[in-house]
Design a protein around this motif. Structure first.
Motif, PDB file in Angstrom:
ATOM      1  N   LYS A 284      14.035 -16.149  -2.579  1.00 48.91           N
ATOM      2  CA  LYS A 284      12.627 -16.422  -3.402  1.00 48.91           C
ATOM      3  C   LYS A 284      12.036 -14.947  -3.218  1.00 48.91           C
ATOM      4  CE  LYS A 284      12.278 -21.313  -3.314  1.00 48.91           C
ATOM      5  NZ  LYS A 284      11.451 -22.378  -3.001  1.00 48.91           N
ATOM      6  N   ILE A 285      11.169 -14.392  -4.077  1.00 45.65           N
ATOM      7  CA  ILE A 285      10.359 -13.351  -4.047  1.00 45.65           C
ATOM      8  C   ILE A 285       8.961 -13.819  -3.799  1.00 45.65           C
ATOM      9  CG2 ILE A 285       9.488 -11.356  -5.329  1.00 45.65           C
ATOM     10  CD1 ILE A 285      12.051 -11.513  -6.952  1.00 45.65           C
ATOM     11  N   THR A 286       8.333 -13.371  -2.856  1.00 50.20           N
ATOM     12  CA  THR A 286       6.882 -14.003  -2.385  1.00 50.20           C
ATOM     13  C   THR A 286       5.935 -13.313  -3.553  1.00 50.20           C
ATOM     14  OG1 THR A 286       6.230 -11.906  -0.979  1.00 50.20           O
ATOM     15  CG2 THR A 286       7.389 -14.000   0.202  1.00 50.20           C
ATOM     16  N   VAL A 287       4.896 -13.652  -3.742  1.00 52.79           N
ATOM     17  CA  VAL A 287       3.797 -13.160  -4.451  1.00 52.79           C
ATOM     18  C   VAL A 287       3.374 -11.801  -4.465  1.00 52.79           C
ATOM     19  CG1 VAL A 287       1.501 -13.658  -5.328  1.00 52.79           C
ATOM     20  CG2 VAL A 287       2.925 -15.477  -4.811  1.00 52.79           C
ATOM     21  N   SER A 288       3.161 -11.459  -3.097  1.00 47.78           N
ATOM     22  CA  SER A 288       3.005 -10.059  -2.554  1.00 47.78           C
ATOM     23  C   SER A 288       4.099  -8.974  -2.913  1.00 47.78           C
ATOM     24  CB  SER A 288       2.574 -10.167  -1.291  1.00 47.78           C
ATOM     25  OG  SER A 288       3.642 -10.218  -0.256  1.00 47.78           O
ATOM     26  N   VAL A 289       5.128  -9.544  -2.779  1.00 48.03           N
ATOM     27  CA  VAL A 289       6.288  -8.488  -3.124  1.00 48.03           C
ATOM     28  C   VAL A 289       6.578  -8.558  -4.609  1.00 48.03           C
ATOM     29  CG1 VAL A 289       8.920  -8.511  -2.910  1.00 48.03           C
ATOM     30  CG2 VAL A 289       7.553  -9.144  -0.973  1.00 48.03           C
ATOM     31  N   GLU A 290       6.328  -9.434  -5.358  1.00 49.38           N
ATOM     32  CA  GLU A 290       6.533  -9.478  -6.872  1.00 49.38           C
ATOM     33  C   GLU A 290       5.436  -8.490  -7.409  1.00 49.38           C
ATOM     34  OE1 GLU A 290       6.696 -12.615 -10.642  1.00 49.38           O
ATOM     35  OE2 GLU A 290       6.354 -13.388  -8.673  1.00 49.38           O
ATOM     36  N   GLN A 291       4.122  -8.660  -6.598  1.00 48.01           N
ATOM     37  CA  GLN A 291       3.088  -7.658  -7.151  1.00 48.01           C
ATOM     38  C   GLN A 291       3.462  -6.161  -6.991  1.00 48.01           C
ATOM     39  OE1 GLN A 291      -0.691  -8.385  -5.472  1.00 48.01           O
ATOM     40  NE2 GLN A 291      -1.664  -6.870  -6.383  1.00 48.01           N
ATOM     41  N   GLN A 292       4.079  -5.912  -5.820  1.00 48.79           N
ATOM     42  CA  GLN A 292       4.470  -4.859  -5.793  1.00 48.79           C
ATOM     43  C   GLN A 292       5.512  -4.280  -6.368  1.00 48.79           C
ATOM     44  OE1 GLN A 292       5.660  -4.931  -1.321  1.00 48.79           O
ATOM     45  NE2 GLN A 292       3.565  -5.254  -0.703  1.00 48.79           N
ATOM     46  N   PHE A 293       6.652  -5.196  -6.707  1.00 44.26           N
ATOM     47  CA  PHE A 293       7.572  -4.869  -7.844  1.00 44.26           C
ATOM     48  C   PHE A 293       6.829  -4.633  -9.015  1.00 44.26           C
ATOM     49  CE2 PHE A 293      11.116  -7.648  -5.831  1.00 44.26           C
ATOM     50  CZ  PHE A 293      11.238  -6.577  -4.720  1.00 44.26           C
ATOM     51  N   GLY A 294       5.866  -5.078  -9.332  1.00 45.75           N
ATOM     52  CA  GLY A 294       5.058  -4.813 -10.637  1.00 45.75           C
ATOM     53  C   GLY A 294       4.399  -3.449 -10.543  1.00 45.75           C
ATOM     54  N   GLU A 295       4.010  -3.112  -9.445  1.00 45.26           N
ATOM     55  CA  GLU A 295       3.512  -1.562  -9.422  1.00 45.26           C
ATOM     56  C   GLU A 295       4.410  -0.569  -9.475  1.00 45.26           C
ATOM     57  OE1 GLU A 295       1.737  -1.849  -5.512  1.00 45.26           O
ATOM     58  OE2 GLU A 295       0.000  -2.957  -6.180  1.00 45.26           O
ATOM     59  N   VAL A 296       5.583  -0.808  -9.049  1.00 44.31           N
ATOM     60  CA  VAL A 296       6.649  -0.085  -9.162  1.00 44.31           C
ATOM     61  C   VAL A 296       7.060  -0.021 -10.785  1.00 44.31           C
ATOM     62  CG1 VAL A 296       9.311   0.521  -9.022  1.00 44.31           C
ATOM     63  CG2 VAL A 296       7.924  -0.540  -7.263  1.00 44.31           C
ATOM     64  N   ILE A 297       7.152  -1.042 -11.575  1.00 45.73           N
ATOM     65  CA  ILE A 297       7.456  -0.969 -13.124  1.00 45.73           C
ATOM     66  C   ILE A 297       6.269  -0.427 -13.735  1.00 45.73           C
ATOM     67  CG2 ILE A 297       7.221  -2.468 -15.163  1.00 45.73           C
ATOM     68  CD1 ILE A 297       8.664  -4.719 -13.451  1.00 45.73           C
ATOM     69  N   ASP A 298       4.998  -0.301 -13.368  1.00 45.84           N
ATOM     70  CA  ASP A 298       3.882   0.452 -13.845  1.00 45.84           C
ATOM     71  C   ASP A 298       4.104   1.969 -13.623  1.00 45.84           C
ATOM     72  OD1 ASP A 298       2.687  -1.823 -14.641  1.00 45.84           O
ATOM     73  OD2 ASP A 298       1.240  -2.173 -12.747  1.00 45.84           O
ATOM     74  N   ILE A 299       4.488   2.544 -12.361  1.00 48.93           N
ATOM     75  CA  ILE A 299       5.089   3.783 -12.161  1.00 48.93           C
ATOM     76  C   ILE A 299       6.004   4.023 -13.106  1.00 48.93           C
ATOM     77  CG2 ILE A 299       5.907   5.434 -10.484  1.00 48.93           C
ATOM     78  CD1 ILE A 299       4.659   3.639  -8.209  1.00 48.93           C
ATOM     79  N   ILE A 300       7.109   3.491 -13.410  1.00 51.13           N
ATOM     80  CA  ILE A 300       8.082   3.963 -14.444  1.00 51.13           C
ATOM     81  C   ILE A 300       7.510   4.030 -15.649  1.00 51.13           C
ATOM     82  CG2 ILE A 300      10.190   3.074 -15.335  1.00 51.13           C
ATOM     83  CD1 ILE A 300      10.815   1.557 -12.504  1.00 51.13           C
ATOM     84  N   LEU A 301       6.842   3.013 -16.162  1.00 46.72           N
ATOM     85  CA  LEU A 301       6.237   2.910 -17.516  1.00 46.72           C
ATOM     86  C   LEU A 301       5.254   4.271 -17.678  1.00 46.72           C
ATOM     87  CD1 LEU A 301       5.843  -0.836 -17.938  1.00 46.72           C
ATOM     88  CD2 LEU A 301       7.578   0.906 -18.917  1.00 46.72           C
ATOM     89  N   ARG A 302       4.459   4.458 -16.766  1.00 50.77           N
ATOM     90  CA  ARG A 302       3.403   5.600 -16.640  1.00 50.77           C
ATOM     91  C   ARG A 302       4.108   6.943 -16.940  1.00 50.77           C
ATOM     92  NH1 ARG A 302       0.785   4.101 -12.804  1.00 50.77           N
ATOM     93  NH2 ARG A 302       1.516   5.403 -11.127  1.00 50.77           N
ATOM     94  N   HIS A 303       5.130   7.040 -16.090  1.00 48.88           N
ATOM     95  CA  HIS A 303       5.973   8.466 -16.308  1.00 48.88           C
ATOM     96  C   HIS A 303       6.837   8.583 -17.484  1.00 48.88           C
ATOM     97  CE1 HIS A 303       4.772  10.341 -12.522  1.00 48.88           C
ATOM     98  NE2 HIS A 303       4.711   9.284 -11.938  1.00 48.88           N
ATOM     99  N   LYS A 304       7.307   7.556 -18.080  1.00 48.73           N
ATOM    100  CA  LYS A 304       8.021   7.111 -19.307  1.00 48.73           C
ATOM    101  C   LYS A 304       7.044   7.677 -20.397  1.00 48.73           C
ATOM    102  CE  LYS A 304      10.989   4.271 -21.877  1.00 48.73           C
ATOM    103  NZ  LYS A 304      11.655   3.073 -22.293  1.00 48.73           N
TER     104      LYS A 304
END
Length: 385
Positions: free
Chosen positions: A5-25
């Motif tokens: 299971k992914i905790t809420v805090s870790v899922e939020q951090q994963f979301g931040e990684v996606i934001d970084i990817i999308l921003r640079h894309k």
């Protein structure tokens, strides 16, 4: 420790990684687009100078295209027609007339809301926040001879060619550059926006908007059209509200393009339980940019002031029982086939609810009539003090 299971805090951090990817894309995409535009600009400028000096003729342009194809078959997109499009791109946008128009759009009170939403480098249409354009227009328009105006980076070369071929004046071209950026329009979507007169529909008279809408959402005039074209429904002149609603549901993607891409469809005949009674809002949307619910009431007949009272009642219910604490006041749109402008003005005069009246048209207006209206609008714009 073996828990997957992914905790809420870790899922939020994963979301931040996606934001970084999308921003640079996004940045990479903008950089590629800029280089494609600069290539077209410099090629167009070079060929334009040769043609104007009569050093080259049209036959030489054909020979150039054939030479590129034979010598560098890996370089695509340089047919005779494409090269002339690049010449048109350079010649239309390098004129002082166009640059002056850009300055006019940035400084004129009449169009300030439109340009206040746009900044060439980092405009985010989904944020819903107005970005103030810097007072020095040179940051948007580079007046130095030979340099490409910064504002051209807001859309693609394909869209620019479409705008140049179909729009007859700088004001109209200026608008569609900004609008294509705001709505992330691809060529086919842009073609429809030009055909259905989005220019005049967004920049026309705003007597159809209530004081409450204009005060709560100052940018509403550039976000909501007063005329929507539903030619894709094939509606007969006499039709029921249910046929109109079902047709819009069936063609929701096209309808949202008419409304604007920030609209997210939520439900049809949305139930509002008030006291012992149940009411139904015809169509319910959420607007990402404004972070607000939008109720659309469909009418098969001419607008009547009593329609406004019903809509305001629905907005009160949405704000009390449906709207979340982080969302803004709900907005209401009455969509009808016809509206007497004087009646609308009177009805809107004291309404403090965020409401507006929009008309739907079954068929597109002819190109000739569209051009007449655009010319009338531009004359009014150019003569405005």
């Amino acid at each position: 420790m073996g828990d997957n299971k992914i905790t809420v805090s870790v899922e939020q951090q994963f979301g931040e990684v996606i934001d970084i990817i999308l921003r640079h894309k996004s940045r990479a995409s903008k950089a590629v687009n800029k280089e494609l535009l600069l290539t077209a600009w410099h090629v167009g400028g070079y060929v334009s100078s040769k043609l104007k000096s009569e050093e080259w003729g049209s036959k030489v342009v054909t020979q150039l295209s054939e030479y590129i194809r034979s010598q560098r078959p890996d370089i695509k997109g340089y047919s005779r027609r494409s090269i002339y499009n690049m010449v048109m791109f350079y010649e239309a946008y390098s004129t002082m007339s166009f640059l002056t128009t850009v300055e006019k759009f940035l400084s004129s009170e009449f169009v300030q809301p439109t340009t206040a939403q746009i900044e060439a480098s980092n405009f985010e249409p989904s944020s819903g926040h107005a970005i103030t354009v810097q007072p020095k227009t040179a940051q948007i328009v580079q007046l130095e001879i030979g340099q490409m105006p910064k504002i051209l980076e807001l859309t693609t070369l394909t869209n620019h060619i479409e705008i140049l071929c179909r729009c007859k004046n700088n004001e109209e071209r200026m608008f569609y550059i900004l609008y294509a950026n705001k709505e992330h329009l691809v060529k086919r979507e842009l073609q429809r926006c030009i055909s259905n007169q989005t220019f005049s529909a967004l920049l026309g008279n705003k007597d159809n908007m209530s004081k409450g809408l204009l005060e709560t959402y100052p940018n509403a005039p550039i976000m909501f059209k007063d005329t929507l074209f539903v030619d894709f429904l094939d509606l007969p002149k006499k039709h029921s509200e249910s046929r109109l609603r079902n047709g819009l549901l069936e063609h929701m993607k096209q309808f949202i393009l008419e409304l604007g891409k920030d609209f997210i469809f939520m439900d049809q005949e949305y139930r509002l339980n008030i006291g012992a009674s149940t009411f139904k809002a015809d169509l319910l949307f959420f607007h990402r940019g404004l972070q607000a619910l939008v109720a659309v009431e469909l009418k098969k007949t001419k607008f009547h002031p009593r329609d406004l009272g019903q809509l305001e009642f629905y907005l009160e219910a949405l704000d009390r029982d449906v709207k979340r604490s982080n969302e803004n006041p709900s907005i209401g749109i009455i969509l009808c086939p016809e509206a007497d402008r004087v009646v609308v003005e009177y009805a809107m005069g004291r309404s403090m609810s965020p409401t507006m009246i929009a008309e739907y048209k079954r068929i597109l207006i002819s190109q000739e009539r569209m051009q007449e209206q655009l010319n009338e609008f531009c004359n009014l714009f150019l003569n405005k003090d």
